[in-house]
Design a protein around this motif. Structure first.
Motif, mmCIF file in Angstrom:
data_model
loop_
_atom_site.group_PDB
_atom_site.id
_atom_site.type_symbol
_atom_site.label_atom_id
_atom_site.label_comp_id
_atom_site.label_asym_id
_atom_site.label_seq_id
_atom_site.Cartn_x
_atom_site.Cartn_y
_atom_site.Cartn_z
ATOM 1 N N ILE A 134 12.989 -51.633 135.987
ATOM 2 C CA ILE A 134 13.653 -50.508 135.329
ATOM 3 C C ILE A 134 14.966 -51.026 134.756
ATOM 4 O O ILE A 134 15.701 -51.739 135.442
ATOM 5 C CB ILE A 134 13.960 -49.377 136.341
ATOM 6 N N MET A 135 15.265 -50.676 133.510
ATOM 7 C CA MET A 135 16.530 -51.040 132.894
ATOM 8 C C MET A 135 17.272 -49.765 132.503
ATOM 9 O O MET A 135 16.751 -48.971 131.712
ATOM 10 C CB MET A 135 16.307 -51.908 131.644
ATOM 11 N N VAL A 136 18.442 -49.571 133.080
ATOM 12 C CA VAL A 136 19.298 -48.435 132.735
ATOM 13 C C VAL A 136 20.437 -48.992 131.895
ATOM 14 O O VAL A 136 21.185 -49.861 132.355
ATOM 15 C CB VAL A 136 19.839 -47.723 133.989
ATOM 16 N N ARG A 137 20.545 -48.501 130.673
ATOM 17 C CA ARG A 137 21.574 -48.999 129.755
ATOM 18 C C ARG A 137 22.663 -47.957 129.578
ATOM 19 O O ARG A 137 22.399 -46.856 129.104
ATOM 20 C CB ARG A 137 20.927 -49.338 128.415
ATOM 21 N N GLU B 85 28.002 -51.065 136.378
ATOM 22 C CA GLU B 85 28.972 -51.274 135.303
ATOM 23 C C GLU B 85 28.368 -50.826 133.974
ATOM 24 O O GLU B 85 27.156 -50.706 133.857
ATOM 25 C CB GLU B 85 29.328 -52.763 135.222
ATOM 26 N N PRO B 86 29.204 -50.615 132.955
ATOM 27 C CA PRO B 86 28.648 -50.391 131.627
ATOM 28 C C PRO B 86 27.786 -51.596 131.240
ATOM 29 O O PRO B 86 28.032 -52.704 131.682
ATOM 30 C CB PRO B 86 29.880 -50.285 130.731
ATOM 31 N N GLY B 87 26.776 -51.363 130.449
ATOM 32 C CA GLY B 87 25.832 -52.420 130.110
ATOM 33 C C GLY B 87 24.483 -52.081 130.709
ATOM 34 O O GLY B 87 24.146 -50.909 130.861
ATOM 35 N N THR B 88 23.711 -53.080 131.082
ATOM 36 C CA THR B 88 22.369 -52.860 131.596
ATOM 37 C C THR B 88 22.299 -53.150 133.095
ATOM 38 O O THR B 88 22.728 -54.202 133.546
ATOM 39 C CB THR B 88 21.350 -53.750 130.855
ATOM 40 N N THR B 89 21.750 -52.209 133.836
ATOM 41 C CA THR B 89 21.487 -52.378 135.261
ATOM 42 C C THR B 89 19.980 -52.474 135.433
ATOM 43 O O THR B 89 19.239 -51.653 134.898
ATOM 44 C CB THR B 89 22.029 -51.185 136.070
ATOM 45 N N VAL B 90 19.536 -53.479 136.184
ATOM 46 C CA VAL B 90 18.105 -53.697 136.394
ATOM 47 C C VAL B 90 17.755 -53.404 137.846
ATOM 48 O O VAL B 90 18.431 -53.888 138.764
ATOM 49 C CB VAL B 90 17.709 -55.147 136.040
ATOM 50 N N PRO C 119 26.326 -38.795 138.217
ATOM 51 C CA PRO C 119 27.321 -38.443 137.198
ATOM 52 C C PRO C 119 28.366 -39.534 137.021
ATOM 53 O O PRO C 119 28.612 -40.323 137.921
ATOM 54 C CB PRO C 119 27.937 -37.157 137.728
ATOM 55 N N GLY C 120 28.927 -39.567 135.848
ATOM 56 C CA GLY C 120 29.953 -40.560 135.540
ATOM 57 C C GLY C 120 29.341 -41.809 134.952
ATOM 58 O O GLY C 120 28.135 -42.007 134.965
ATOM 59 N N ARG C 121 30.197 -42.659 134.423
ATOM 60 C CA ARG C 121 29.714 -43.886 133.783
ATOM 61 C C ARG C 121 29.390 -44.969 134.791
ATOM 62 O O ARG C 121 28.822 -45.988 134.439
ATOM 63 C CB ARG C 121 30.743 -44.373 132.770
ATOM 64 N N THR C 122 29.726 -44.776 136.076
ATOM 65 C CA THR C 122 29.433 -45.789 137.084
ATOM 66 C C THR C 122 28.692 -45.201 138.280
ATOM 67 O O THR C 122 28.629 -45.817 139.331
ATOM 68 C CB THR C 122 30.729 -46.462 137.585
#
Length: 95
Positions: free
Chosen positions: A64-67, A44-49, A22-25
């Motif tokens: 995996i890319m989480v945006r 962080e906001p943006g893309t996490t790989v 949960p949450g943006r981070t």
């Protein structure tokens, strides 16, 4: 209120799941066949790989890319890339 997000795809005999806390981070965990193979405590906001390997012979790497959107307050989106082809992962509803 923020909630967790769960993404899933089946590939051959393998199950690939991504859980975004949960949450943006919040934390992100990557599971293959029910076992955690990669974990990120915060992002962080943006893309996490996250990178993983399908347990086959020969081993088959994937990403995996989480945006997380920067400006729009919407939930994350998740894609996975295997052999240079990127595909959306479907979101499962939270229990």
């Amino acid at each position: 209120m923020y909630r967790s997000h769960h993404f899933h795809v089946d590939h051959g005999d393998h199950s690939i799941t991504v859980n975004v806390g949960p949450g943006r981070t919040g934390e992100i965990e990557l599971l293959v066949d029910g076992k955690v193979i990669a974990y990120r405590k915060e992002h962080e906001p943006g893309t996490t790989v996250l990178e993983g390997v399908l347990p086959e012979e020969p081993a088959h790497p994937f990403r995996i890319m989480v945006r997380q959107p920067h400006l729009v307050p919407t939930g994350p989106r998740c894609t996975w890339e295997l052999d240079g082809v990127e595909q959306m992962m479907s979101e499962r509803s939270s229990p």
